[in-house]
Design an enzyme around this catalytic site. Structure first.
Site, PDB file in Angstrom:
ATOM      1  N   LYS A  68       0.838  -1.210   0.000  1.00  0.00           N
ATOM      2  CA  LYS A  68       0.000   0.000   0.000  1.00  0.00           C
ATOM      3  C   LYS A  68       0.866   1.250   0.000  1.00  0.00           C
ATOM      4  O   LYS A  68       1.966   1.251   0.557  1.00  0.00           O
ATOM      5  CB  LYS A  68      -0.893   0.029   1.254  1.00  0.00           C
ATOM      6  CG  LYS A  68      -1.913  -1.088   1.346  1.00  0.00           C
ATOM      7  CD  LYS A  68      -2.773  -0.922   2.590  1.00  0.00           C
ATOM      8  CE  LYS A  68      -3.855  -1.998   2.627  1.00  0.00           C
ATOM      9  NZ  LYS A  68      -4.749  -1.838   3.790  1.00  0.00           N
ATOM     10  N   GLY A  75      -8.271   4.626   0.235  1.00  0.00           N
ATOM     11  CA  GLY A  75      -9.348   4.390  -0.710  1.00  0.00           C
ATOM     12  C   GLY A  75      -8.997   3.451  -1.843  1.00  0.00           C
ATOM     13  O   GLY A  75      -9.711   3.390  -2.828  1.00  0.00           O
ATOM     14  N   HIS A 108     -15.967  -4.429   5.144  1.00  0.00           N
ATOM     15  CA  HIS A 108     -15.563  -3.053   5.456  1.00  0.00           C
ATOM     16  C   HIS A 108     -16.616  -2.518   6.419  1.00  0.00           C
ATOM     17  O   HIS A 108     -17.750  -2.274   6.029  1.00  0.00           O
ATOM     18  CB  HIS A 108     -15.512  -2.217   4.171  1.00  0.00           C
ATOM     19  CG  HIS A 108     -15.321  -0.745   4.403  1.00  0.00           C
ATOM     20  ND1 HIS A 108     -14.471   0.024   3.646  1.00  0.00           N
ATOM     21  CD2 HIS A 108     -15.866   0.098   5.310  1.00  0.00           C
ATOM     22  CE1 HIS A 108     -14.513   1.276   4.082  1.00  0.00           C
ATOM     23  NE2 HIS A 108     -15.360   1.347   5.077  1.00  0.00           N
ATOM     24  N   ASN A 135     -11.139   8.635   8.400  1.00  0.00           N
ATOM     25  CA  ASN A 135     -11.571   9.723   7.535  1.00  0.00           C
ATOM     26  C   ASN A 135     -11.926  10.915   8.400  1.00  0.00           C
ATOM     27  O   ASN A 135     -12.818  10.832   9.247  1.00  0.00           O
ATOM     28  CB  ASN A 135     -12.772   9.299   6.698  1.00  0.00           C
ATOM     29  CG  ASN A 135     -12.428   8.117   5.811  1.00  0.00           C
ATOM     30  OD1 ASN A 135     -11.366   8.076   5.208  1.00  0.00           O
ATOM     31  ND2 ASN A 135     -13.305   7.139   5.757  1.00  0.00           N
ATOM     32  N   ARG A 137     -13.514  13.659   7.974  1.00  0.00           N
ATOM     33  CA  ARG A 137     -14.516  14.488   7.286  1.00  0.00           C
ATOM     34  C   ARG A 137     -15.909  13.878   7.515  1.00  0.00           C
ATOM     35  O   ARG A 137     -16.017  12.775   8.039  1.00  0.00           O
ATOM     36  CB  ARG A 137     -14.231  14.480   5.778  1.00  0.00           C
ATOM     37  CG  ARG A 137     -14.300  13.054   5.220  1.00  0.00           C
ATOM     38  CD  ARG A 137     -14.360  12.964   3.719  1.00  0.00           C
ATOM     39  NE  ARG A 137     -14.658  11.615   3.288  1.00  0.00           N
ATOM     40  CZ  ARG A 137     -13.755  10.643   3.087  1.00  0.00           C
ATOM     41  NH1 ARG A 137     -12.471  10.891   3.284  1.00  0.00           N
ATOM     42  NH2 ARG A 137     -14.139   9.446   2.700  1.00  0.00           N
ATOM     43  N   ARG A 151     -26.684   4.459  -3.503  1.00  0.00           N
ATOM     44  CA  ARG A 151     -26.174   5.621  -4.236  1.00  0.00           C
ATOM     45  C   ARG A 151     -26.743   5.605  -5.651  1.00  0.00           C
ATOM     46  O   ARG A 151     -26.568   4.618  -6.383  1.00  0.00           O
ATOM     47  CB  ARG A 151     -24.649   5.599  -4.276  1.00  0.00           C
ATOM     48  CG  ARG A 151     -24.037   5.742  -2.908  1.00  0.00           C
ATOM     49  CD  ARG A 151     -22.561   6.053  -3.000  1.00  0.00           C
ATOM     50  NE  ARG A 151     -21.943   5.997  -1.684  1.00  0.00           N
ATOM     51  CZ  ARG A 151     -20.713   6.419  -1.434  1.00  0.00           C
ATOM     52  NH1 ARG A 151     -19.955   6.899  -2.419  1.00  0.00           N
ATOM     53  NH2 ARG A 151     -20.231   6.349  -0.209  1.00  0.00           N
TER      54      ARG A 151
END
Ligand code: MV4
Length: 445
Positions: free
Chosen positions: A158, A164, A208, A290, A292, A336
């Site tokens: 990674k 992401g 996840h 995250n 945010r 979504r």
């Protein structure tokens, strides 16, 4: 309390923030690119300022243009939404330097989570479980081979500046290492201008699961339970839900405490999300944090009956949080709705929406900036809305979702609605039997 907030974003999240500001009696400033002149966030804000040409780098990512808009409108705070500058520590710093409150964490908190090796190191010191792996940056292919042999294949490479899913490489055996090492490094350099990579044991078929947290300026933290985001395609989430069908009361307790430890370790201020990988034995590992508000925050809002944007704004003004944790009282699912063709590899499908009918009724929430006649510009992401349902049980939330999806009429462009309709009828999905690999074998009929 703030008098006027400038929203450095567009689309549904800009609208979402405007709605909460209205309820709080805070004036709003929309900013928009020339491609977004006819966007709903422009019409719904109290004031609107054009900040440049369609390309994000000329508008929503242009810090000088944004600060000019703040100055001419006399806004006292900036809400960054998600994406764009939401996790840009330089921008948060510039806001602070100009006496404008950045509604989010400090630049230092953003930096400490933005670099993945630093974040992981911080978590180890705080006692939060992380995926077993090498300590720090890899220095050579030989070091990578030695490490991988030690922890046994498969492993994953990674980028430390990543996140992401960008620039990751799974390595199944030693023969593949050299090539994987070189391409991971090259991709990291190209994508992030930082070629640092590190190694972890590859967790196979994980879920996840992420924990919503909040922290205030006085060191109080709380968690707001989990969201399951395992239904993803090429690292794009398509469906999220809370609670996770895989969750147990005991695991929620453990993951909630771990997420609070993660937030406390950096004295986190604002709302945020701690992402975990969860394996089939319910072992969980910190992945990233995250710093945010996220797209999928709505499912948490629905199951705990709580406005996360309002909380985020209150924390930014220096209000205290109670420190009590929140547990799901309902079940909520979010689909979504993207302007993409699910029959054609989810290719973007921008253009004019000629007909629009949005669903409603009991247990249905639509967060969208779309309207009949709206032209979806090709320059930004393709999400045109989120359909969220809430019910007492998961089965009912799925049934309501199927009903609401059936009511949705969007003509003129292709959307992800047919995909969601089929997913809601899928036996494995309905049984809660899925992980991050689920969509790889999902066939759209
Ligand atoms: C992993 C992993 C398995 N093992 N790390 C993808 C996004 C980035 N945040 C990290 N990701 C993964 N890291 C280890 N050690 C599998 C993934 C992964 C994944 C994670 C969450 C949701 C979807 C995913 C799809 C493919 C891979």
């Amino acid at each position: 309390m703030f008098k006027k907030i400038l929203i450095a974003n567009r689309g549904e999240i800009a609208l979402r923030i405007i709605r909460t500001c209205r309820e709080m009696g805070i004036k709003t400033v929309a900013v928009y690119s020339t491609a977004d002149r006819d966007s709903l966030h422009v019409k719904f804000a109290d004031e609107a300022v054009c900040i440049g040409k369609p390309q994000s780098s000329d508008s929503y990512l242009n810090m000088a243009h944004l600060m000019a808009a703040v100055e001419i409108t006399n806004a006292d705070a900036i809400h960054p939404g998600y994406g764009f500058l939401a996790e840009n520590s330089k921008f948060a710093g510039i806001c602070n330097d100009h006496g404008i409150k950045f509604i989010g964490p400090t630049p230092d908190m953003i930096n400490r989570m933005g670099d993945k090796i630093t974040a992981k190191d911080t978590m180890i010191k705080a006692g939060v479980p992380v995926v077993p792996g090498g300590k720090g940056l890899l220095q050579s292919v030989d070091e990578a081979k030695g490490l991988a042999k030690n922890m046994s294949y498969p492993v994953i490479l990674k980028a430390t500046a990543g996140g992401g899913g960008k620039g990751m490489r799974i390595v199944w055996q030693e023969e593949e290492m050299e090539k994987a090492y070189d391409t991971a490094k090259a991709e990291a350099a190209a994508s992030f201008k930082n070629d640092g990579i590190y190694m972890e044991k590859f967790v196979e078929e994980p879920r996840h699961i992420e924990i919503q947290v909040a922290g205030d300026q006085y060191g109080n933290v709380c968690h707001m339970s989990e969201r399951d985001c395992s239904i993803q395609r090429r690292h794009q989430k398509l469906v999220e839900e809370s609670p996770s069908p895989f969750m147990t009361d005991e695991l929620r307790q453990l993951m909630g405490e771990a997420a609070k430890k993660a937030a406390s370790a950096i004295n986190y201020e604002s709302v945020g999300t701690v992402e975990f990988l969860v394996d089939k034995h319910r072992n969980f590992y910190f992945m990233e944090m995250n710093t945010r508000i996220q797209v999928e925050h709505c499912v948490t809002e629905e199951v705990i009956n709580f406005d996360l944007i309002k909380e985020q704004i209150k924390i930014a003004t220096g209000e205290r949080i109670s420190g009590n944790d929140y547990f799901p009282q309902m079940h909520s699912i979010e689909c979504r709705i993207n302007a993409e063709d699910p029959y054609n590899e989810f290719r973007p499908s921008p253009g004019r929406i000629t007909t629009l009918h949005q669903p409603g009724g009991h247990g249905v929430r639509v967060d969208s900036h779309a309207y009949a006649g709206y032209v979806i510009p090709p320059y930004y992401d393709s999400m045109i809305g989120k359909l969220i349902t809430v019910a007492r049980t998961r089965n009912e939330a799925i049934d309501t979702m199927y009903r609401a999806l059936s009511e949705y009429v969007i003509e003129g462009i292709k959307t992800t609605i047919p995909f969601h309709l089929q997913l809601m009828q899928n036996e494995r999905f309905r049984a809660g039997d899925f992980n991050t690999k689920f969509l790889e074998s999902f066939q759209l009929k």
